[in-house]
Design an enzyme around this catalytic site. Structure first.
Site, PDB file in Angstrom:
ATOM      1  N   GLU A  57       0.836  -1.112   0.116  1.00 39.55           N
ATOM      2  CA  GLU A  57      -0.038  -0.084  -0.081  1.00 39.55           C
ATOM      3  C   GLU A  57       0.804   1.365  -0.115  1.00 39.55           C
ATOM      4  O   GLU A  57       0.580   2.234  -0.725  1.00 39.55           O
ATOM      5  CB  GLU A  57      -0.957   0.050   1.128  1.00 39.55           C
ATOM      6  CG  GLU A  57      -1.697   1.304   1.459  1.00 39.55           C
ATOM      7  CD  GLU A  57      -2.857   1.528   0.125  1.00 39.55           C
ATOM      8  OE1 GLU A  57      -3.160   2.377   0.017  1.00 39.55           O
ATOM      9  OE2 GLU A  57      -3.224   0.598  -0.402  1.00 39.55           O
ATOM     10  N   HIS A  61       2.672   1.929  -3.336  1.00 37.94           N
ATOM     11  CA  HIS A  61       1.476   2.380  -4.419  1.00 37.94           C
ATOM     12  C   HIS A  61       1.500   4.048  -4.024  1.00 37.94           C
ATOM     13  O   HIS A  61       1.039   4.844  -4.739  1.00 37.94           O
ATOM     14  CB  HIS A  61       0.283   1.663  -4.181  1.00 37.94           C
ATOM     15  CG  HIS A  61      -0.713   2.312  -4.823  1.00 37.94           C
ATOM     16  ND1 HIS A  61      -2.063   2.697  -4.451  1.00 37.94           N
ATOM     17  CD2 HIS A  61      -0.880   2.514  -6.324  1.00 37.94           C
ATOM     18  CE1 HIS A  61      -2.945   2.942  -5.470  1.00 37.94           C
ATOM     19  NE2 HIS A  61      -2.107   3.202  -6.399  1.00 37.94           N
ATOM     20  N   HIS A  83     -11.921   5.097  -8.145  1.00 32.73           N
ATOM     21  CA  HIS A  83     -10.400   5.359  -8.226  1.00 32.73           C
ATOM     22  C   HIS A  83      -9.568   4.758  -9.173  1.00 32.73           C
ATOM     23  O   HIS A  83      -8.804   5.192 -10.027  1.00 32.73           O
ATOM     24  CB  HIS A  83      -9.840   4.885  -6.587  1.00 32.73           C
ATOM     25  CG  HIS A  83      -8.789   5.055  -6.484  1.00 32.73           C
ATOM     26  ND1 HIS A  83      -8.188   6.463  -6.354  1.00 32.73           N
ATOM     27  CD2 HIS A  83      -7.304   4.487  -5.871  1.00 32.73           C
ATOM     28  CE1 HIS A  83      -6.576   6.595  -6.063  1.00 32.73           C
ATOM     29  NE2 HIS A  83      -6.328   5.322  -5.745  1.00 32.73           N
ATOM     30  N   HIS A 131     -20.098  -8.888 -17.003  1.00 34.45           N
ATOM     31  CA  HIS A 131     -18.599  -8.501 -17.574  1.00 34.45           C
ATOM     32  C   HIS A 131     -18.096  -9.513 -18.663  1.00 34.45           C
ATOM     33  O   HIS A 131     -17.706  -8.967 -19.553  1.00 34.45           O
ATOM     34  CB  HIS A 131     -17.618  -8.600 -16.377  1.00 34.45           C
ATOM     35  CG  HIS A 131     -16.303  -8.172 -16.849  1.00 34.45           C
ATOM     36  ND1 HIS A 131     -15.987  -7.028 -17.365  1.00 34.45           N
ATOM     37  CD2 HIS A 131     -15.129  -8.832 -16.741  1.00 34.45           C
ATOM     38  CE1 HIS A 131     -14.674  -7.042 -17.498  1.00 34.45           C
ATOM     39  NE2 HIS A 131     -14.091  -7.985 -17.146  1.00 34.45           N
ATOM     40  N   HIS A 179      -3.974  -8.378 -16.914  1.00 38.41           N
ATOM     41  CA  HIS A 179      -5.251  -7.942 -17.683  1.00 38.41           C
ATOM     42  C   HIS A 179      -5.615  -6.452 -17.443  1.00 38.41           C
ATOM     43  O   HIS A 179      -6.209  -6.097 -18.374  1.00 38.41           O
ATOM     44  CB  HIS A 179      -6.352  -8.726 -17.043  1.00 38.41           C
ATOM     45  CG  HIS A 179      -7.696  -8.973 -17.637  1.00 38.41           C
ATOM     46  ND1 HIS A 179      -7.823  -9.332 -19.066  1.00 38.41           N
ATOM     47  CD2 HIS A 179      -9.136  -8.785 -17.277  1.00 38.41           C
ATOM     48  CE1 HIS A 179      -9.032  -9.429 -19.351  1.00 38.41           C
ATOM     49  NE2 HIS A 179      -9.851  -9.109 -18.383  1.00 38.41           N
TER      50      HIS A 179
END
Length: 327
Positions: free
Chosen positions: A72, A75, A134, A244, A305
């Site tokens: 975290e 990032h 986000h 999806h 992906h």
């Protein structure tokens, strides 16, 4: 510093932030640090004994998971560096007389909003609409930086290509569909629905009679406590996943048809290359999606992906920009 090299660097940083965000999210490390912008009240992950003692007093309900906390914080560090780059782009744009001004200003505002979404992601404990927003904010930032790069880089199609320009409205439709599919992917991930279906091509069992669209796409549903690992029931998650997958079939079909039309009608080598890039990325992206299902969402493939979606988006923006602005 000139605008073009700076934009190239910032585009790379933005892609890194998106991929690191995906890696963090898929590693279930989104709440590795329960506060923001630091981690347990510190600028780095607490590891020393005296730091852990302070954490125990300030956050008695939490246990420090060093690995997730570092994911975290890394990032956040990269995102912070990206923010500084974006602000520098804004500064440079006002220093260069003929540089665009409005678009860098919008990008700077977006990066500030992204920071707020990053904070809300933590404070609202991974509320899906915030997590998805986000993610979309990151893709939006990448797209706007790419458009700014194209605007500040000489790009000409010799002699024009009026025949292929007729495909511009269809190319725009394909771009909109791709954006919607990326949003569906974000909603799938933020609701932990990626493994709701493990069979191909659509889903296992009597999925058609178990769809729950109202519950699945209630964007502002709330629950007490954390949203980590998902709170929706299986039918709702299955509905998200099925949607999806159907979206992926529709998107791939439209984009392949666009690429085919570009190949048979374009006289420009630039557009022809773009069409081949689009086909290649589509094949890879579909393969990665299938691999995620068959191999039960391995971390590397899942992150790839996300990268594939970003590259497809950039390619479609380039094709649209070429058809609408440069042909």
């Amino acid at each position: 510093m000139q605008m073009t090299p700076l934009l190239k660097l910032t585009l790379v940083f933005t892609l890194c932030v998106i991929l690191m965000g995906a890696y963090t999210r898929l590693s279930d490390a989104g709440l590795g640090c329960p506060d923001w912008p630091g981690c347990y009240g510190m600028l780095k992950v607490p590891t020393q004994s005296h730091e852990l003692s302070q954490v125990q007093q300030a956050f008695p309900e939490h246990t420090v998971d060093t690995q997730k906390a570092w994911l975290e914080m890394i990032h956040r560090y990269i995102a912070g560096a990206l923010g500084l780059l974006v602000l520098y782009i804004l500064y440079i744009s006002f220093k260069i007389q003929d540089a665009p001004k409005k678009l860098p200003s919008v990008i700077a505002l977006l990066i500030l909003f992204q920071a707020a979404l990053g904070m809300w992601t933590v404070t609202m404990q991974l509320m899906p609409i915030v997590v998805m927003s986000h993610l979309i904010g990151g893709f939006s930032l990448l797209s706007l930086l790419w458009i700014l790069y194209l605007r500040t880089t000489p790009l000409r199609i010799v002699g024009g290509d009026p025949q292929v320009r007729k495909l511009a409205p269809f190319a725009l439709l394909c771009l909109v569909v791709l954006v919607l599919q990326i949003m569906l992917g974000g909603w799938t991930s933020s609701n932990y629905a990626a493994l709701a279906c493990t069979a191909l091509p659509i889903c296992e069992g009597d999925w058609l009679n178990n769809l729950q669209p109202l519950q699945a796409f209630n964007l502002f549903y709330q629950t007490e406590g954390s949203y980590e690992f998902g709170v929706l029931d299986y039918a709702s998650r299955m509905t998200i996943h099925v949607t999806h997958r159907m979206g992926a079939i529709i998107t791939a079909t439209l984009l392949l048809w666009l690429a085919y039309r570009l190949l048979i009608q374009a006289r420009s080598a630039m557009i022809t290359r773009s069409a081949w890039v689009l086909i290649t990325l589509l094949i890879i992206q579909v393969g990665l999606g299938i691999a995620n299902v068959v191999l039960h969402l391995p971390l590397g493939i899942a992150v790839a992906h996300n990268a594939g979606a970003a590259l497809l988006l950039l390619t479609m923006i380039f094709i649209n920009y070429t058809l609408w602005r440069k042909a």
